[in-house]
Motif scaffolding. Structure first.
Motif, mmCIF file in Angstrom:
data_model
loop_
_atom_site.group_PDB
_atom_site.id
_atom_site.type_symbol
_atom_site.label_atom_id
_atom_site.label_comp_id
_atom_site.label_asym_id
_atom_site.label_seq_id
_atom_site.Cartn_x
_atom_site.Cartn_y
_atom_site.Cartn_z
ATOM 1 N N SER A 53 0.826 -1.209 0.000
ATOM 2 C CA SER A 53 0.000 0.000 0.000
ATOM 3 C C SER A 53 0.859 1.258 0.000
ATOM 4 O O SER A 53 0.506 2.253 -0.631
ATOM 5 C CB SER A 53 -0.936 0.019 1.220
ATOM 6 O OG SER A 53 -1.874 -1.029 1.113
ATOM 7 N N GLN A 93 -7.271 0.448 -0.514
ATOM 8 C CA GLN A 93 -7.574 -0.727 0.306
ATOM 9 C C GLN A 93 -8.757 -0.456 1.236
ATOM 10 O O GLN A 93 -9.637 -1.291 1.390
ATOM 11 C CB GLN A 93 -6.322 -1.090 1.111
ATOM 12 C CG GLN A 93 -6.435 -2.385 1.861
ATOM 13 C CD GLN A 93 -5.093 -2.798 2.453
ATOM 14 O OE1 GLN A 93 -4.045 -2.224 2.160
ATOM 15 N NE2 GLN A 93 -5.130 -3.810 3.294
ATOM 16 N N ASP A 167 -5.833 -1.939 -4.841
ATOM 17 C CA ASP A 167 -5.085 -2.344 -3.648
ATOM 18 C C ASP A 167 -5.943 -3.284 -2.808
ATOM 19 O O ASP A 167 -6.895 -2.851 -2.166
ATOM 20 C CB ASP A 167 -4.684 -1.100 -2.848
ATOM 21 C CG ASP A 167 -3.622 -1.415 -1.792
ATOM 22 O OD1 ASP A 167 -3.175 -2.576 -1.720
ATOM 23 O OD2 ASP A 167 -3.242 -0.488 -1.045
ATOM 24 N N GLU A 168 -5.608 -4.565 -2.837
ATOM 25 C CA GLU A 168 -6.345 -5.612 -2.112
ATOM 26 C C GLU A 168 -7.857 -5.471 -2.299
ATOM 27 O O GLU A 168 -8.603 -5.342 -1.325
ATOM 28 C CB GLU A 168 -5.993 -5.568 -0.617
ATOM 29 C CG GLU A 168 -4.504 -5.633 -0.392
ATOM 30 C CD GLU A 168 -4.073 -6.728 0.560
ATOM 31 O OE1 GLU A 168 -4.894 -7.588 0.903
ATOM 32 O OE2 GLU A 168 -2.896 -6.720 0.930
HETATM 33 MG MG MG Z 1 -1.945 -2.808 2.115
#
Ligand code: MG
Ligand code: ADP
Length: 313
Positions: A53, A93, A167-168
């Motif tokens: 991240s 995220q 992101d994820e």
């Molecule tokens: Mg992360």
């Protein structure tokens, strides 16, 4: 400008988070070199805390790098902060959104923020693509977690960026939504968008990405096309439950990488590129072991990291 060879180019990217309160200083990125080709579906794979991240947020302009350089779509983020960032859409995220806007309003606001002229906006088209057209006038606070995630993807796309970074994106997302999200991401990719996603699931990166970089403790351990990476990680575990308990590993199996576990299971580690399961089973039977049950396991991400780090050590 002509399309660059690389969608993202990072050289020696470092990030040190200053100590604050009880948190000690943290070297989150220790010199990241990463080139991500235009048109790829790229996986940034690493365990929690690896720095994924941080890397994404530096590109997005949310975190200030300590040193190093980064280019987005050929544009240096220091020299061209605005135009470089216009080339990416980032889905963060954490779910962050204003609860008082409707999805349609949220997209229009985002388009305004990026200076997309009214005539060129595609808010409804994008909402339809992510399956939120029938929710266009609902308040965001009334949407489910999965719908919010889809709205975040939609927001990242309003300015039609050539690079989409996720992101994820599957954290806290149910299986159904995961499938439809990936189907849509694949479609974007097929239409030319460069896709970068971070994940800590090897299977996810393996299934979706044509190239994978493994990052751990702020360092890139490997970057390879997915098939190549997987073939290097071809370690398998064969678990055999004998019909009669073994007191020791038979002499004839001494050359194998075998262990007898406390619960009586014979664990044989092997490389699938070198030995087949059939051949192993043959040797086990030749050693006089009658097999009651067997199972195989692929390495998990931890094993992968161990293999990588010991290889480079
Ligand atoms: Mg992360
Ligand atoms: P990942 O996304 O791979 O899980 P992160 O980039 O979020 O990793 O975090 C990398 C490291 O930096 C972790 O040790 C994390 O605790 C630390 N970190 C992240 N954000 C901050 C911050 N704002 N302040 C201090 N430390 C941070």
């Amino acid at each position: 400008m002509t399309d660059p060879e690389y969608a993202i180019e990072a050289i020696g990217l470092e990030k040190v988070y200053r100590a604050s309160g009880k948190l000690p200083e943290m070297r989150a990125l220790k010199g990241i070199d990463l080139k991500i080709k235009r048109g790829s579906m790229f996986g940034l794979l690493g365990p929690n805390g690896a720095g994924k991240s941080t890397f994404i947020n530096i590109l997005a302009g949310l975190v200030t790098k300590t040193s190093g350089t980064a280019k987005i779509w050929g544009l240096d983020i220091d020299k061209h902060p605005r135009s470089s960032r216009a080339a990416i859409g980032v889905v963060n995220q954490e779910i962050t959104m204003d609860p008082f806007f409707t999805p349609l309003q949220a997209l229009e606001l985002q388009a305004g923020y990026y200076g997309v002229p009214k005539a060129e906006r595609r808010s409804m088209e994008i909402l339809t693509a992510v399956g939120l057209d029938d929710k266009k006038d609902a308040y965001v606070r009334q949407l489910s977690g999965g719908m919010k995630r889809r709205l975040m993807v939609a927001k990242a796309l309003v300015h039609n960026p050539p690079v989409l970074i996720l992101d994820e994106p599957t954290a806290g997302v149910d299986v159904e939504l995961r499938r439809s999200l990936w189907a849509y991401v694949r479609e974007l990719h097929a239409n030319g968008t460069t896709i970068i996603l971070t994940t800590h699931y090897l299977e996810e990166a393996e299934e979706l990405c044509d190239e994978i970089a493994i990052i751990s403790h702020g360092e890139v351990l490997a970057q390879e096309p997915t098939p190549q990476l997987l073939s290097r990680l071809d370690q398998r575990l064969l678990k055999i439950t004998p019909r009669e308990p073994l007191s020791a590993i038979p002499e004839s199996l001494a050359q194998l990488n075998a262990e007898l576990s406390d619960d009586g299971v014979l664990n044989i580690t092997f490389r699938s590129s070198e030995t087949g399961i059939g051949r192993l089973l043959e040797r086990v039977r030749e050693a006089g072991i009658s097999v009651a049950d067997l199972a195989t396991e692929q390495p998990n991400l931890e094993d992968v990291f161990v293999a990588m780090t010991t290889e480079t050590a």
